[in-house]
Design an enzyme around this catalytic site. Structure first.
Site, PDB file in Angstrom:
ATOM      1  N   HIS A  70       0.834  -1.103   0.138  1.00  0.00           N
ATOM      2  CA  HIS A  70       0.142  -0.020  -0.015  1.00  0.00           C
ATOM      3  C   HIS A  70       0.831   1.146   0.029  1.00  0.00           C
ATOM      4  CE1 HIS A  70      -3.930  -1.992   1.863  1.00  0.00           C
ATOM      5  NE2 HIS A  70      -3.235  -2.866   0.985  1.00  0.00           N
ATOM      6  N   TYR A  95      -8.944   5.073   7.759  1.00  0.00           N
ATOM      7  CA  TYR A  95      -9.136   5.269   9.269  1.00  0.00           C
ATOM      8  C   TYR A  95     -10.555   6.488   9.345  1.00  0.00           C
ATOM      9  CZ  TYR A  95      -4.569   3.111  10.657  1.00  0.00           C
ATOM     10  OH  TYR A  95      -3.667   2.083  10.471  1.00  0.00           O
ATOM     11  N   PRO A 142      -3.567   0.043  19.321  1.00  0.00           N
ATOM     12  CA  PRO A 142      -3.194  -0.430  18.194  1.00  0.00           C
ATOM     13  C   PRO A 142      -3.459   0.657  16.996  1.00  0.00           C
ATOM     14  CG  PRO A 142      -5.516  -0.965  18.790  1.00  0.00           C
ATOM     15  CD  PRO A 142      -4.653  -0.210  19.804  1.00  0.00           C
ATOM     16  N   LYS A 169       1.641  -0.217  15.323  1.00  0.00           N
ATOM     17  CA  LYS A 169       3.188  -0.442  15.701  1.00  0.00           C
ATOM     18  C   LYS A 169       3.585  -1.679  16.541  1.00  0.00           C
ATOM     19  CE  LYS A 169       4.457   3.189  13.608  1.00  0.00           C
ATOM     20  NZ  LYS A 169       4.646   2.334  12.317  1.00  0.00           N
ATOM     21  N   TYR A 194       4.337   6.457  10.019  1.00  0.00           N
ATOM     22  CA  TYR A 194       3.441   5.214   9.926  1.00  0.00           C
ATOM     23  C   TYR A 194       4.258   4.048   9.153  1.00  0.00           C
ATOM     24  CZ  TYR A 194      -0.913   2.835   8.707  1.00  0.00           C
ATOM     25  OH  TYR A 194      -1.974   1.872   8.902  1.00  0.00           O
TER      26      TYR A 194
HETATM   27  C1  DHB Z   1      -4.770  -3.126  11.390  1.00  0.00           C
HETATM   28  C2  DHB Z   1      -4.581  -2.911  12.528  1.00  0.00           C
HETATM   29  C3  DHB Z   1      -4.112  -1.619  13.221  1.00  0.00           C
HETATM   30  O1  DHB Z   1      -4.092  -1.626  14.409  1.00  0.00           O
HETATM   31  C4  DHB Z   1      -4.114  -0.720  12.130  1.00  0.00           C
HETATM   32  O2  DHB Z   1      -3.854   0.585  12.609  1.00  0.00           O
HETATM   33  C5  DHB Z   1      -4.430  -0.817  10.787  1.00  0.00           C
HETATM   34  C6  DHB Z   1      -4.584  -2.092  10.422  1.00  0.00           C
HETATM   35  C7  DHB Z   1      -5.369  -4.630  10.771  1.00  0.00           C
HETATM   36  O3  DHB Z   1      -5.357  -5.347  11.708  1.00  0.00           O
HETATM   37  O4  DHB Z   1      -5.208  -4.740   9.725  1.00  0.00           O
END
Ligand code: DHB
Length: 388
Positions: free
Chosen positions: A58, A186, A278, A282, A370
């Protein structure tokens, strides 16, 4: 598993013990976003073939700001990209590589205790197939997660804990539905945060902000889809595809760091030493960065008896850990709805979302965190410092 693999490549033996079964660790869906450095390490260390075939590469992400979807082109801003490939797939590839080496990997061990960590020969006791066993080793790597036994084995006055909990959690689902966007979305909606992700060309992964102790029984599939479509749908008509839900679960969120990441001859790595919420994806990447550093330090010790890298392990890891803590806290505060916040904070957050999705400088700050900071280069810089 990655530490065992890197040590093997350096000609160093290890015994890996795991309390779950092999099927559990291969099948349990967890994180899914790999930083460029994690991908590079997998490829360079010879376990990246399937990742290169099946990983989804991506170049950007979108942030849906109150139904307006705005793209952040991470590749254009940083020259780096992310790869979507499940953590359990990484584990599967590493188990396959381990089997080829013939080195020890034991599943379903129980009653693990560690002793003599401050001596030159620490010991690990455990039961496997109902038999008591002992490992005598030079080093213990505490890669046993937040609820593992390694960190709590350290005397309280030898470790400092930094912690923050959040008044929300994530309800996550895996759905048998083709991803309707090739990149992650997001979303900040008046009802709260939601995230659109994926695992393959046929499986979508989605999350909803919920209470930390949310009762899944209150969330029949129809309610989950209704809320996901509400929070993720955007003015341009985009929304996720709906399909049968394959797995669902609730996870709480916390920020946590234990310092130092070492006690005697035991080195903590990954979630045993630190947890991030999450939102910035990271957690897995930090664990990989830790064990890369630990593998180099242990290899250096066996090559030359040199302990400086081991001595610097904790301090060096913690620099990356705290940057990731800052980023994960910031992404979390940027995107979640806070019911305890006052209206001022809500307006301020909206202004920040506008800035992050329009200012190239702000977008670059998000993008470079990121995609992740280089691991190998960081380490090369460390070696140069030590050579001086
Ligand atoms: C996923 C999990 C995440 O915490 C995130 O920020 C983006 C993607 C995932 O499980 O695909």
């Amino acid at each position: 598993m990655m530490l065992g693999h890197l040590l093997h490549l350096a000609g160093i033996d290890s015994v890996i013990i795991e309390n779950r079964s092999r099927d559990y660790v291969i099948e349990r869906v967890r994180a899914g976003v790999l930083e460029q450095g994690t991908v590079d390490l997998m490829i360079e260390s010879g376990v990246g073939a399937r990742l290169q075939r099946e990983g989804l590469f991506h170049d950007g992400i979108s942030i849906n700001v109150y139904a307006q979807r705005r793209r952040i082109d991470m590749a254009a801003l940083t020259g780096r990209r992310i790869t979507v490939y499940g953590q359990n797939e990484v584990v599967k590839d590493l188990i396959a590589a381990r089997m080829v080496t013939g080195r020890a990997l034991l599943f379903e061990v129980a009653d693990v205790t560690i002793d003599d960590v401050n001596s030159k020969q620490p010991k690990i006791h455990f039961t496997h197939n109902d038999e008591l066993q002992e490992i005598r080793c030079d080093f213990i790597a505490g890669c046993d997660g937040f609820h593992g036994i390694c960190r709590p084995s350290i005397p309280e006055d030898c470790i400092q804990i930094f912690e923050r909990t959040y008044p929300f959690g994530w309800l996550g689902i895996l759905a048998n539905a083709a991803p309707s966007s090739s990149e992650l979305v997001y979303s900040r909606h008046p009802n709260g945060f939601a995230l659109f992700s994926m695992r393959s060309n046929t499986v979508t992964r989605l999350y909803l902000q919920c209470l930390p102790d949310e009762d899944l029984a209150q969330w029949p599939d129809d309610r989950i889809w209704e809320e996901l479509l509400t929070r993720l749908g955007s003015d341009d008509g985009w929304k996720p595809n709906v399909g049968p839900i394959l797995q669902k679960g609730v996870t709480g969120m916390r920020s946590f760091v234990a310092e130092p990441m070492r006690y005697g001859r035991m080195f903590l790595a990954g979630d045993a030493a630190h947890i991030v919420p999450p939102t910035g994806a990271k957690g897995l990447n930090l664990a990989i960065a830790d064990v890369w550093r630990l593998s180099r330090a242990v290899a250096e010790y066996y090559q030359s008896g040199y302990e400086a890298l081991l001595d610097r392990y904790s301090e060096e890891c913690l620099q990356r850990v705290w940057r990731a803590q800052q980023f994960s806290w910031w992404m979390t505060s940027l995107l979640h709805r806070s019911d305890t916040g006052n209206p001022f904070d809500c307006r301020r957050q909206r202004a920040e979302l506008e800035s992050v999705t329009s200012s190239p400088a702000a977008m670059t700050m998000l993008a470079e965190n990121y995609v992740g900071f280089p691991v190998a280069h960081e380490f090369a810089a460390l070696q140069m410092v030590l050579r001086r």
